[in-house]
Design an enzyme around this catalytic site. Structure first.
Site, mmCIF file in Angstrom:
data_model
loop_
_atom_site.group_PDB
_atom_site.id
_atom_site.type_symbol
_atom_site.label_atom_id
_atom_site.label_comp_id
_atom_site.label_asym_id
_atom_site.label_seq_id
_atom_site.Cartn_x
_atom_site.Cartn_y
_atom_site.Cartn_z
ATOM 1 N N ASP A 45 42.033 18.887 60.944
ATOM 2 C CA ASP A 45 42.169 20.341 60.819
ATOM 3 C C ASP A 45 40.916 21.055 61.335
ATOM 4 O O ASP A 45 40.888 22.285 61.429
ATOM 5 C CB ASP A 45 42.501 20.763 59.386
ATOM 6 C CG ASP A 45 41.444 20.368 58.364
ATOM 7 O OD1 ASP A 45 40.400 19.806 58.756
ATOM 8 O OD2 ASP A 45 41.665 20.626 57.169
ATOM 9 N N SER A 46 39.898 20.279 61.717
ATOM 10 C CA SER A 46 38.734 20.855 62.397
ATOM 11 C C SER A 46 39.126 21.530 63.703
ATOM 12 O O SER A 46 38.377 22.346 64.242
ATOM 13 C CB SER A 46 37.687 19.770 62.677
ATOM 14 O OG SER A 46 38.269 18.674 63.355
ATOM 15 N N ASP A 84 45.989 15.295 59.901
ATOM 16 C CA ASP A 84 45.279 15.920 58.784
ATOM 17 C C ASP A 84 46.177 16.983 58.150
ATOM 18 O O ASP A 84 46.573 17.942 58.813
ATOM 19 C CB ASP A 84 43.997 16.575 59.317
ATOM 20 C CG ASP A 84 42.886 16.610 58.285
ATOM 21 O OD1 ASP A 84 43.151 16.307 57.116
ATOM 22 O OD2 ASP A 84 41.755 16.947 58.669
ATOM 23 N N GLU A 115 42.994 15.354 51.117
ATOM 24 C CA GLU A 115 41.674 15.556 50.519
ATOM 25 C C GLU A 115 41.769 15.607 48.996
ATOM 26 O O GLU A 115 42.706 16.174 48.431
ATOM 27 C CB GLU A 115 41.052 16.864 51.024
ATOM 28 C CG GLU A 115 40.683 16.839 52.496
ATOM 29 C CD GLU A 115 39.894 18.072 52.919
ATOM 30 O OE1 GLU A 115 39.434 18.824 52.030
ATOM 31 O OE2 GLU A 115 39.740 18.285 54.137
ATOM 32 N N GLU A 183 32.608 11.723 53.156
ATOM 33 C CA GLU A 183 31.889 12.724 53.945
ATOM 34 C C GLU A 183 30.684 13.272 53.192
ATOM 35 O O GLU A 183 30.774 13.604 52.005
ATOM 36 C CB GLU A 183 32.824 13.874 54.325
ATOM 37 C CG GLU A 183 32.151 14.916 55.209
ATOM 38 C CD GLU A 183 33.112 15.904 55.842
ATOM 39 O OE1 GLU A 183 32.634 16.820 56.551
ATOM 40 O OE2 GLU A 183 34.335 15.766 55.647
#
Length: 278
Positions: A45-46, A84, A115, A183
């Site tokens: 999704d970056s 994602d 996430e 992360e």
């Protein structure tokens, strides 16, 4: 070259070989990564920021993500592709999460990334795996929770916090996740968590002792210049290369140097004569 699967990731970890992953958002980049035999490609999704110019990842929709997953899937035939799940596309209910995860699989992803590790995420992970959808978990700094975490902050900075992340990772492992992204963790914290899990860990800003690494392709290629994280190493400077090429192109167009005879097409002598006769 055989198509990579979840077993590829586990086999690499068990053999002590590092897993190499990168992001990709388009056909040509995905094709290049696939030719390099990269183990996994994350359609992250970056892309909200890198490809679409959003300020953060919150605004990208599931429908937008599907467009990029389809493009990557057309370019990468052997690498394992992970989609994602974007912000709030899986948080409302198990049914919502399963529906959107299945859309990613139908678009060409081989797995999805989720996430966090609250009860809903644990249950959704289990249901996805039961439904034939592999899940890569994501712990530590989780960008979709950036507002509640207080920004881009390093996680797991104490022994207690590291143990909490490990406990989350174990629960996700038990739920069926095939791996977990770690992360923004101190290197020792990430190493500790990796040693106490059976599934692979994929680090991003988490030191060298994770089972593998992932970074944003545009960062290591020097293409995205708005911000470069501390944990990124630039292997190229495509921004300057593109800038120079465009400047040279503009200059040659203005000076009539491009297109030259080499880049132009000509009529035959007979056809030229016809035009002049007229």
């Amino acid at each position: 070259m055989a198509k990579k699967t979840v077993n590829t990731f586990q086999n690499l970890k068990d053999a002590g070989e590092k897993i190499a992953m990168l992001t990709a958002y388009d056909y040509s980049t995905a094709k290049a990564l696939d030719e390099a035999n990269i183990d996994g490609i994350l359609v992250g999704d970056s892309l909200a920021m890198v490809a679409l110019g959003y300020e953060n990842t919150y605004n990208i929709s599931i429908d937008e993500m599907l467009i990029f997953i389809k493009a990557v899937a057309r370019g990468a035939k052997n690498s394992f592709i992970i989609g994602d799940m974007p912000y709030m596309s899986y948080n409302l209910s198990i049914a919502q999460g399963l529906e959107n995860a299945s859309k990613m699989i139908k678009a060409g992803a081989n797995a999805v990334k989720l996430e966090g590790c609250n009860e809903h995420i644990i249950n959704l992970t289990k249901r996805c795996v039961e439904s034939g959808i592999p899940v890569l978990s994501h712990l530590g700094f989780t960008p979709q929770l950036m507002n509640t975490l207080g920004g881009h902050r390093i996680q797991g900075k104490t022994a207690d916090k590291t143990e909490q992340i490990l406990e989350c990772a174990k629960r996700l492992e038990d739920a069926g996740a095939f791996g977990v992204v770690l992360e923004l963790l101190p290197a020792l914290s990430a190493e500790y968590i990796t040693k106490h899990l059976n599934i692979p860990t994929i680090g991003i800003g988490a030191g060298v002792n994770c089972s593998g690494q992932i970074v944003v392709s545009d960062d290591i290629l020097g293409k995205y210049t708005d911000f470069t994280p501390k944990f990124v190493k630039k292997y190229a400077n495509l921004h300057d290369t593109v800038l120079l090429a465009v400047e040279n192109y503009k200059k040659e167009v203005k000076s009539l140097s491009f297109p030259s005879e080499i880049e132009s097409f000509e009529l035959s002598s007979a056809e030229k004569e016809k035009l002049f006769i007229k």
